[in-house]
Design a protein around this motif. Structure first.
Motif, PDB file in Angstrom:
ATOM      1  N   ASN A   1       0.996  -1.062   0.058  1.00  0.00           N
ATOM      2  CA  ASN A   1      -0.074   0.000   0.018  1.00  0.00           C
ATOM      3  C   ASN A   1       0.860   1.355   0.029  1.00  0.00           C
ATOM      4  OD1 ASN A   1      -2.944  -0.911  -0.079  1.00  0.00           O
ATOM      5  ND2 ASN A   1      -2.179  -2.012   1.965  1.00  0.00           N
ATOM      6  N   LYS A   2       2.176   1.277   0.548  1.00  0.00           N
ATOM      7  CA  LYS A   2       3.123   2.304   0.353  1.00  0.00           C
ATOM      8  C   LYS A   2       3.566   2.471  -1.229  1.00  0.00           C
ATOM      9  CE  LYS A   2       7.659   3.936   1.582  1.00  0.00           C
ATOM     10  NZ  LYS A   2       8.718   3.735   2.541  1.00  0.00           N
ATOM     11  N   ASP A   3       3.739   1.169  -1.672  1.00  0.00           N
ATOM     12  CA  ASP A   3       4.430   1.327  -3.008  1.00  0.00           C
ATOM     13  C   ASP A   3       3.603   1.908  -4.141  1.00  0.00           C
ATOM     14  OD1 ASP A   3       6.676   0.260  -1.988  1.00  0.00           O
ATOM     15  OD2 ASP A   3       6.652  -1.734  -2.762  1.00  0.00           O
ATOM     16  N   PHE A   4       2.053   1.488  -3.692  1.00  0.00           N
ATOM     17  CA  PHE A   4       1.180   1.924  -4.761  1.00  0.00           C
ATOM     18  C   PHE A   4       0.589   3.183  -4.546  1.00  0.00           C
ATOM     19  CE2 PHE A   4       1.871  -2.358  -6.046  1.00  0.00           C
ATOM     20  CZ  PHE A   4       1.473  -2.491  -7.651  1.00  0.00           C
ATOM     21  N   HIS A   5       1.223   3.880  -3.582  1.00  0.00           N
ATOM     22  CA  HIS A   5       0.933   5.406  -3.249  1.00  0.00           C
ATOM     23  C   HIS A   5      -0.690   5.649  -2.489  1.00  0.00           C
ATOM     24  CE1 HIS A   5       4.501   6.402  -5.353  1.00  0.00           C
ATOM     25  NE2 HIS A   5       4.025   5.787  -6.409  1.00  0.00           N
ATOM     26  N   LEU A   6      -1.133   4.481  -1.901  1.00  0.00           N
ATOM     27  CA  LEU A   6      -2.358   4.541  -1.012  1.00  0.00           C
ATOM     28  C   LEU A   6      -2.018   5.507   0.212  1.00  0.00           C
ATOM     29  CD1 LEU A   6      -5.147   3.528  -1.456  1.00  0.00           C
ATOM     30  CD2 LEU A   6      -4.730   1.924   0.039  1.00  0.00           C
ATOM     31  N   ILE A   7      -1.011   4.970   0.730  1.00  0.00           N
ATOM     32  CA  ILE A   7      -0.555   5.806   1.885  1.00  0.00           C
ATOM     33  C   ILE A   7      -0.511   7.393   1.609  1.00  0.00           C
ATOM     34  CG2 ILE A   7       1.143   6.088   3.502  1.00  0.00           C
ATOM     35  CD1 ILE A   7      -0.610   3.665   4.208  1.00  0.00           C
ATOM     36  N   ASP A   8       0.284   7.666   0.282  1.00  0.00           N
ATOM     37  CA  ASP A   8       0.469   8.932   0.188  1.00  0.00           C
ATOM     38  C   ASP A   8      -0.961   9.784   0.011  1.00  0.00           C
ATOM     39  OD1 ASP A   8       2.969   9.122   0.085  1.00  0.00           O
ATOM     40  OD2 ASP A   8       3.264   8.331  -2.161  1.00  0.00           O
ATOM     41  N   SER A   9      -1.794   9.136  -0.382  1.00  0.00           N
ATOM     42  CA  SER A   9      -3.221   9.713  -0.556  1.00  0.00           C
ATOM     43  C   SER A   9      -3.851   9.989   0.912  1.00  0.00           C
ATOM     44  CB  SER A   9      -4.270   8.680  -1.129  1.00  0.00           C
ATOM     45  OG  SER A   9      -4.576   7.677  -0.347  1.00  0.00           O
ATOM     46  N   ALA A  10      -3.228   9.318   1.813  1.00  0.00           N
ATOM     47  CA  ALA A  10      -3.649   9.706   3.323  1.00  0.00           C
ATOM     48  C   ALA A  10      -2.879  10.581   3.850  1.00  0.00           C
ATOM     49  CB  ALA A  10      -4.089   8.275   3.998  1.00  0.00           C
ATOM     50  N   ARG A  11      -2.050  11.047   3.488  1.00  0.00           N
ATOM     51  CA  ARG A  11      -0.742  11.850   4.136  1.00  0.00           C
ATOM     52  C   ARG A  11      -1.163  12.971   4.871  1.00  0.00           C
ATOM     53  NH1 ARG A  11       4.646  12.828   3.537  1.00  0.00           N
ATOM     54  NH2 ARG A  11       4.738  11.378   1.692  1.00  0.00           N
ATOM     55  N   TRP A  12      -2.364  13.661   4.475  1.00  0.00           N
ATOM     56  CA  TRP A  12      -2.735  14.845   5.339  1.00  0.00           C
ATOM     57  C   TRP A  12      -3.482  14.009   6.710  1.00  0.00           C
ATOM     58  CZ3 TRP A  12      -7.625  16.342   7.475  1.00  0.00           C
ATOM     59  CH2 TRP A  12      -7.597  17.565   8.011  1.00  0.00           C
ATOM     60  N   PHE A  13      -4.147  13.122   6.496  1.00  0.00           N
ATOM     61  CA  PHE A  13      -5.008  12.430   7.949  1.00  0.00           C
ATOM     62  C   PHE A  13      -3.914  12.166   8.687  1.00  0.00           C
ATOM     63  CE2 PHE A  13      -7.998  12.225   4.319  1.00  0.00           C
ATOM     64  CZ  PHE A  13      -9.184  12.945   5.117  1.00  0.00           C
ATOM     65  N   ILE A  14      -2.608  11.525   8.087  1.00  0.00           N
ATOM     66  CA  ILE A  14      -1.695  11.162   8.952  1.00  0.00           C
ATOM     67  C   ILE A  14      -0.958  12.048   9.599  1.00  0.00           C
ATOM     68  CG2 ILE A  14       0.374   9.945   9.031  1.00  0.00           C
ATOM     69  CD1 ILE A  14      -0.686   8.143   6.422  1.00  0.00           C
ATOM     70  N   ASP A  15      -0.463  13.035   8.751  1.00  0.00           N
ATOM     71  CA  ASP A  15       0.295  14.280   9.377  1.00  0.00           C
ATOM     72  C   ASP A  15      -0.557  15.104  10.379  1.00  0.00           C
ATOM     73  OD1 ASP A  15       2.447  13.691   7.735  1.00  0.00           O
ATOM     74  OD2 ASP A  15       2.003  15.305   6.264  1.00  0.00           O
TER      75      ASP A  15
END
Length: 234
Positions: free
Chosen positions: A42-56
């Motif tokens: 999920n990191k490699d396919f950028h699903l985590i990047d799509s959630a960056r605002w919520f994580i940050d």
């Protein structure tokens, strides 16, 4: 965005498991990979990047767990009864090890679960089997009928890990308290399975959202869905 690698020995699986954790606080979310995917998918396919605002912003802490699909449902070298038993050990790991640890670490008394494609199966199966531990279910392009992996064999272990079979008779009160989103697309080959599961939920008067978008069974659609669904966590 903080990222942590964790490996631990699972007593239920009798093996080491790998996981990536994103964020340092917020609602705990267990994120499953797709079919036979690894913990970094999920990191490699950028699903985590799509959630960056919520994580940050400390709204979610995401636990990207490894799968054992190659040893369970996808393992054609063992009998379907053994495939089911192997999956049950994975479910026990989630229920007895990972979910309690994530809840303790974040101070939240429930987890969210999410996944794309076969990861949607894992998320839905865990949520519907253990609704007392799950506050949010986000499935994206999910599959929900495990019988395609059992070569015509059927027993109670398969029944109780097949959401479209056990859910109609499940009356756990927490099912009616869960935030459930079933995401699919108009050209997703899993759309019919999502409609079928939605109809089961409708028949039980369980509130949910069947979200059908333009697109196919692929990551670009799921990367649009995921942050939208995260915004519904209260």
């Amino acid at each position: 965005m903080t990222e942590q690698y964790k490996r631990w020995y699972s007593r239920n699986l009798s093996r080491d498991l790998d996981m990536l954790i994103f964020g340092d606080r917020g609602y705990p979310l267990i994120l499953f990979p797709t079919s036979m995917g690894r913990y970094y998918q999920n990191k490699d396919f950028h699903l985590i990047d799509s959630a960056r605002w919520f994580i940050d912003n400390g709204l979610v802490k995401i636990y990207c767990i490894d799968s054992i699909d190659g040893q369970s449902w996808y393992n054609k070298n063992i009998h379907p009864a053994d495939r089911a038993r192997t999956h049950i050990a994975y479910d026990k790991m989630l229920n007895e090890e990972l979910a309690p640890w994530a809840m303790h670490e974040t101070g939240v008394n429930r987890v969210a679960v999410a996944g794309c494609s076969f990861g949607g199966y894992h998320a839905a199966n865990f949520a519907f089997k253990h609704p007392e531990k799950v506050g949010h279910l986000f499935s994206m392009g999910g599959v929900f009928d495990i019988k395609r992996f059992t070569d015509g064999f059927y027993n109670n272990d398969i029944f109780y890990n097949n959401p479209v079979d056990f859910l109609p008779g499940d009356n756990h009160p927490d099912l009616w308290r869960m935030n459930i989103i079933l995401g699919t697309a108009d050209h997703d080959f899993c759309k019919d399975e999502n409609i079928r599961l939605s109809n089961i939920l409708k028949q039980k008067h369980i509130n949910h959202w069947l979200d059908i978008r333009n697109g196919t069974h692929d990551w670009p659609v799921w990367r649009q869905m995921f942050p939208h669904y995260l915004s519904t966590i209260k």
